[in-house]
Design a protein around this motif. Structure first.
Motif, PDB file in Angstrom:
ATOM      1  N   ILE A  10       2.001  -9.149  36.177  1.00  0.00           N
ATOM      2  CA  ILE A  10       2.667  -8.538  37.335  1.00  0.00           C
ATOM      3  C   ILE A  10       1.653  -8.072  38.374  1.00  0.00           C
ATOM      4  N   SER A  11       0.626  -7.353  37.930  1.00  0.00           N
ATOM      5  CA  SER A  11      -0.367  -6.804  38.866  1.00  0.00           C
ATOM      6  C   SER A  11      -1.030  -7.922  39.673  1.00  0.00           C
ATOM      7  N   GLY A  12      -1.140  -7.678  40.975  1.00  0.00           N
ATOM      8  CA  GLY A  12      -1.781  -8.653  41.857  1.00  0.00           C
ATOM      9  C   GLY A  12      -0.852  -9.740  42.357  1.00  0.00           C
ATOM     10  N   TYR A  13       0.405  -9.715  41.931  1.00  0.00           N
ATOM     11  CA  TYR A  13       1.405 -10.697  42.353  1.00  0.00           C
ATOM     12  C   TYR A  13       2.448 -10.026  43.245  1.00  0.00           C
ATOM     13  N   ILE A  40      14.504  -7.839  27.026  1.00  0.00           N
ATOM     14  CA  ILE A  40      13.900  -6.696  27.694  1.00  0.00           C
ATOM     15  C   ILE A  40      12.714  -7.211  28.507  1.00  0.00           C
ATOM     16  N   THR A  41      12.625  -6.800  29.754  1.00  0.00           N
ATOM     17  CA  THR A  41      11.480  -7.141  30.599  1.00  0.00           C
ATOM     18  C   THR A  41      10.840  -5.851  31.107  1.00  0.00           C
ATOM     19  N   PRO A  42       9.634  -5.931  31.640  1.00  0.00           N
ATOM     20  CA  PRO A  42       9.045  -4.739  32.245  1.00  0.00           C
ATOM     21  C   PRO A  42       9.925  -4.149  33.350  1.00  0.00           C
ATOM     22  N   PHE A  43      10.709  -4.990  33.989  1.00  0.00           N
ATOM     23  CA  PHE A  43      11.569  -4.511  35.078  1.00  0.00           C
ATOM     24  C   PHE A  43      12.811  -3.793  34.575  1.00  0.00           C
ATOM     25  N   THR A  44      13.275  -4.140  33.370  1.00  0.00           N
ATOM     26  CA  THR A  44      14.396  -3.389  32.803  1.00  0.00           C
ATOM     27  C   THR A  44      13.903  -2.074  32.202  1.00  0.00           C
ATOM     28  N   VAL A  45      12.658  -2.060  31.749  1.00  0.00           N
ATOM     29  CA  VAL A  45      12.076  -0.850  31.166  1.00  0.00           C
ATOM     30  C   VAL A  45      11.794   0.181  32.263  1.00  0.00           C
ATOM     31  N   ASP A  50       6.976   2.450  41.436  1.00  0.00           N
ATOM     32  CA  ASP A  50       5.982   3.243  42.158  1.00  0.00           C
ATOM     33  C   ASP A  50       5.332   4.306  41.271  1.00  0.00           C
ATOM     34  N   LYS A  51       5.557   4.225  39.985  1.00  0.00           N
ATOM     35  CA  LYS A  51       4.897   5.101  39.015  1.00  0.00           C
ATOM     36  C   LYS A  51       3.469   4.592  38.787  1.00  0.00           C
ATOM     37  N   PRO A  52       2.589   5.454  38.253  1.00  0.00           N
ATOM     38  CA  PRO A  52       1.213   5.015  37.951  1.00  0.00           C
ATOM     39  C   PRO A  52       1.200   3.890  36.905  1.00  0.00           C
ATOM     40  N   TYR A  53       0.196   3.042  36.988  1.00  0.00           N
ATOM     41  CA  TYR A  53       0.050   1.910  36.068  1.00  0.00           C
ATOM     42  C   TYR A  53       0.064   2.371  34.611  1.00  0.00           C
ATOM     43  N   SER A  54      -0.613   3.463  34.323  1.00  0.00           N
ATOM     44  CA  SER A  54      -0.671   3.950  32.943  1.00  0.00           C
ATOM     45  C   SER A  54       0.723   4.317  32.428  1.00  0.00           C
ATOM     46  N   TYR A  55       1.538   4.888  33.273  1.00  0.00           N
ATOM     47  CA  TYR A  55       2.911   5.234  32.889  1.00  0.00           C
ATOM     48  C   TYR A  55       3.711   3.967  32.593  1.00  0.00           C
ATOM     49  N   LEU A  56       3.613   2.990  33.504  1.00  0.00           N
ATOM     50  CA  LEU A  56       4.354   1.734  33.346  1.00  0.00           C
ATOM     51  C   LEU A  56       3.940   1.011  32.069  1.00  0.00           C
ATOM     52  N   MET A  57       2.633   0.910  31.820  1.00  0.00           N
ATOM     53  CA  MET A  57       2.161   0.225  30.607  1.00  0.00           C
ATOM     54  C   MET A  57       2.609   0.971  29.354  1.00  0.00           C
ATOM     55  N   GLY A  58       2.579   2.281  29.400  1.00  0.00           N
ATOM     56  CA  GLY A  58       3.023   3.062  28.245  1.00  0.00           C
ATOM     57  C   GLY A  58       4.480   2.783  27.909  1.00  0.00           C
ATOM     58  N   LYS A  59       5.328   2.724  28.928  1.00  0.00           N
ATOM     59  CA  LYS A  59       6.749   2.427  28.721  1.00  0.00           C
ATOM     60  C   LYS A  59       6.934   0.998  28.224  1.00  0.00           C
ATOM     61  N   ASP A  60       6.135   0.063  28.765  1.00  0.00           N
ATOM     62  CA  ASP A  60       6.233  -1.333  28.322  1.00  0.00           C
ATOM     63  C   ASP A  60       5.864  -1.467  26.845  1.00  0.00           C
ATOM     64  N   ILE A  61       4.785  -0.818  26.439  1.00  0.00           N
ATOM     65  CA  ILE A  61       4.372  -0.887  25.036  1.00  0.00           C
ATOM     66  C   ILE A  61       5.427  -0.238  24.145  1.00  0.00           C
ATOM     67  N   GLU A  62       5.973   0.874  24.586  1.00  0.00           N
ATOM     68  CA  GLU A  62       7.039   1.537  23.828  1.00  0.00           C
ATOM     69  C   GLU A  62       8.221   0.585  23.628  1.00  0.00           C
ATOM     70  N   ALA A  63       8.626  -0.101  24.679  1.00  0.00           N
ATOM     71  CA  ALA A  63       9.741  -1.046  24.588  1.00  0.00           C
ATOM     72  C   ALA A  63       9.390  -2.223  23.687  1.00  0.00           C
ATOM     73  N   LEU A  64       8.185  -2.753  23.824  1.00  0.00           N
ATOM     74  CA  LEU A  64       7.733  -3.875  23.000  1.00  0.00           C
ATOM     75  C   LEU A  64       7.823  -3.520  21.517  1.00  0.00           C
ATOM     76  N   SER A  79      -4.119 -11.643  32.286  1.00  0.00           N
ATOM     77  CA  SER A  79      -3.578 -10.333  32.649  1.00  0.00           C
ATOM     78  C   SER A  79      -3.992  -9.283  31.621  1.00  0.00           C
ATOM     79  N   ASP A  80      -4.639  -8.225  32.086  1.00  0.00           N
ATOM     80  CA  ASP A  80      -5.040  -7.160  31.165  1.00  0.00           C
ATOM     81  C   ASP A  80      -3.821  -6.540  30.481  1.00  0.00           C
ATOM     82  N   GLY A  81      -2.743  -6.336  31.235  1.00  0.00           N
ATOM     83  CA  GLY A  81      -1.532  -5.759  30.657  1.00  0.00           C
ATOM     84  C   GLY A  81      -0.934  -6.651  29.578  1.00  0.00           C
ATOM     85  N   CYS A  82      -0.862  -7.939  29.849  1.00  0.00           N
ATOM     86  CA  CYS A  82      -0.327  -8.875  28.851  1.00  0.00           C
ATOM     87  C   CYS A  82      -1.237  -8.960  27.634  1.00  0.00           C
TER      88      CYS A  82
END
Length: 99
Positions: A10-13, A40-45, A50-64, A79-82
């Motif tokens: 997602i980042s950079g796109y 489940i996608t990062p967008f449904t999570v 507009d939240k900080p990247y660390s918050y978004l990644m934390g929620k994504d990992i929680e959902a995963l 992708s570092d996140g992926c």
């Protein structure tokens, strides 16, 4: 019902393009795997991007971690996140697929 998490760069796109990519991946998964799945996608999570990247990644990992299957979209290796999601999926022995 099994739950599947879609990991995609997602980042950079362009965010709208990535949302369309997530929708396309959902359709591909529905076509390939006829059993009922909750996707489940990062967008449904985190629809609020507009939240900080660390918050978004934390929620994504929680959902995963709540999912049975993790599906990685094209470009995930760059992708570092992926890559973080891939490591979590391996550590927690999730079923891994690629789309």
């Amino acid at each position: 019902m099994k739950r599947i998490y879609i990991s995609l760069p997602i980042s950079g796109y362009d965010l709208d393009e990535r949302k369309l990519c997530a929708i396309c991946a959902e359709k591909q998964i529905a076509d390939r795997y006829p059993n009922p799945l909750q996707v489940i996608t990062p967008f449904t999570v985190c629809p609020d991007s507009d939240k900080p990247y660390s918050y978004l990644m934390g929620k994504d990992i929680e959902a995963l971690l709540e999912c049975d299957i993790v599906c990685f979209c094209e470009g995930w290796q760059k992708s570092d996140g992926c890559m973080l999601e891939f490591a979590a999926a391996k550590i927690y022995k999730k079923e891994i697929r690629f789309v």
